[in-house]
Design a protein around this motif. Structure first.
Motif, mmCIF file in Angstrom:
data_model
loop_
_atom_site.group_PDB
_atom_site.id
_atom_site.type_symbol
_atom_site.label_atom_id
_atom_site.label_comp_id
_atom_site.label_asym_id
_atom_site.label_seq_id
_atom_site.Cartn_x
_atom_site.Cartn_y
_atom_site.Cartn_z
ATOM 1 N N ILE A 167 0.832 -1.205 0.000
ATOM 2 C CA ILE A 167 0.000 0.000 0.000
ATOM 3 C C ILE A 167 0.867 1.255 0.000
ATOM 4 O O ILE A 167 0.522 2.266 -0.615
ATOM 5 C CB ILE A 167 -0.950 -0.012 1.213
ATOM 6 N N SER A 168 2.013 1.191 0.664
ATOM 7 C CA SER A 168 2.896 2.359 0.735
ATOM 8 C C SER A 168 3.463 2.717 -0.626
ATOM 9 O O SER A 168 3.606 3.893 -0.967
ATOM 10 C CB SER A 168 4.049 2.090 1.713
ATOM 11 N N PHE A 169 3.784 1.718 -1.436
ATOM 12 C CA PHE A 169 4.412 1.972 -2.738
ATOM 13 C C PHE A 169 3.412 2.235 -3.855
ATOM 14 O O PHE A 169 3.734 2.902 -4.841
ATOM 15 C CB PHE A 169 5.283 0.775 -3.144
ATOM 16 N N ARG A 170 2.184 1.731 -3.730
ATOM 17 C CA ARG A 170 1.297 1.707 -4.887
ATOM 18 C C ARG A 170 0.820 3.088 -5.341
ATOM 19 O O ARG A 170 0.393 3.245 -6.481
ATOM 20 C CB ARG A 170 0.088 0.819 -4.609
ATOM 21 N N ASN A 171 0.887 4.097 -4.459
ATOM 22 C CA ASN A 171 0.435 5.437 -4.844
ATOM 23 C C ASN A 171 1.515 6.258 -5.531
ATOM 24 O O ASN A 171 1.244 7.363 -5.994
ATOM 25 C CB ASN A 171 -0.064 6.203 -3.611
ATOM 26 N N LEU A 172 2.723 5.744 -5.576
ATOM 27 C CA LEU A 172 3.809 6.486 -6.193
ATOM 28 C C LEU A 172 3.753 6.346 -7.712
ATOM 29 O O LEU A 172 3.521 5.249 -8.231
ATOM 30 C CB LEU A 172 5.160 5.978 -5.688
#
Length: 209
Positions: A167-172
């Motif tokens: 979840i932390s990486f997917r918005n980048l």
């Protein structure tokens, strides 16, 4: 054995690990990689494209004019393929684009990609990716910046249960994150930088030997 540096979240080198040369040190087989990627993309196609043939177009039951005596070419229907609004000859119809690829080719292609990434300096290993109990996109961005790959198209491979990290990486932007079970030749090669933890690298190593 193939050696690679393992870095921490601050981008500093913490150690050097040896990876199995059978996975990370082979001569890349480009034809097999191409074959596997093309087959993978073919299997993603839905195959729902369709055109109507002469028998499927509505109308055209009546002969437009009599057979002889008009001076014009004989016609049987206004829905014949040469008429505007007529059927499409030899058009696409729904079908499956599935292509079979054997397991040996799939493994060889993945080994080739991983070996090529290591040689090209596009494979990055970190000791761990841990953002705590809550997703932290800011920490994920900081990790990429510390490794010097924030401006590249990055594929991040994490453990299958590392939901917080996913979840932390997917918005980048320009970042694709996937679990180790989702790793395939297309996902591993379609990037400018491949990031994973040492544990994930060992998992891939065990699966591909």
């Amino acid at each position: 054995m193939s050696n690679i540096e393992v870095k921490n979240a601050e981008g500093a080198s913490v150690k050097t690990v040896e990876l199995d040369s059978r996975v990370f040190g082979i001569e890349p087989n480009i034809p097999v990689v191409h074959h596997v990627v093309v087959n993978y993309l073919s299997c993603l196609r839905q195959g729902t494209h369709d055109t109507k043939g002469r028998s499927e177009v509505s109308g055209g039951g009546k002969k437009p004019w009599r057979q002889k005596g008009t001076g014009r070419a004989r016609q049987g229907s206004i829905r014949a393929t040469q008429w505007v609004g007529g059927g499409v000859p030899f058009g696409p119809t729904p079908r499956s684009h599935y292509k079979r690829t054997n397991k040996k080719e799939i493994k060889l292609a993945m080994r080739s990609v991983l070996s090529g990434k290591l040689v090209d300096g596009e494979l990055f290993l970190v000791d761990s990716i841990d953002f705590g109990d809550e997703p932290k996109t800011k920490k994920a961005k900081a990790l990429l910046e510390s490794l010097g790959i924030a401006d590249k198209r990055v594929t991040v491979v994490v453990g299958n249960d590392d939901i917080v990290e996913m979840i932390s990486f997917r918005n980048l932007p320009n970042v694709r994150v996937l679990g180790v079970n989702e790793a395939n030749t297309h996902n591993l090669i379609d990037n400018g930088a491949l990031l994973m933890t040492e544990a994930v690298a060992k998992t891939l190593e065990e699966a591909l030997v």
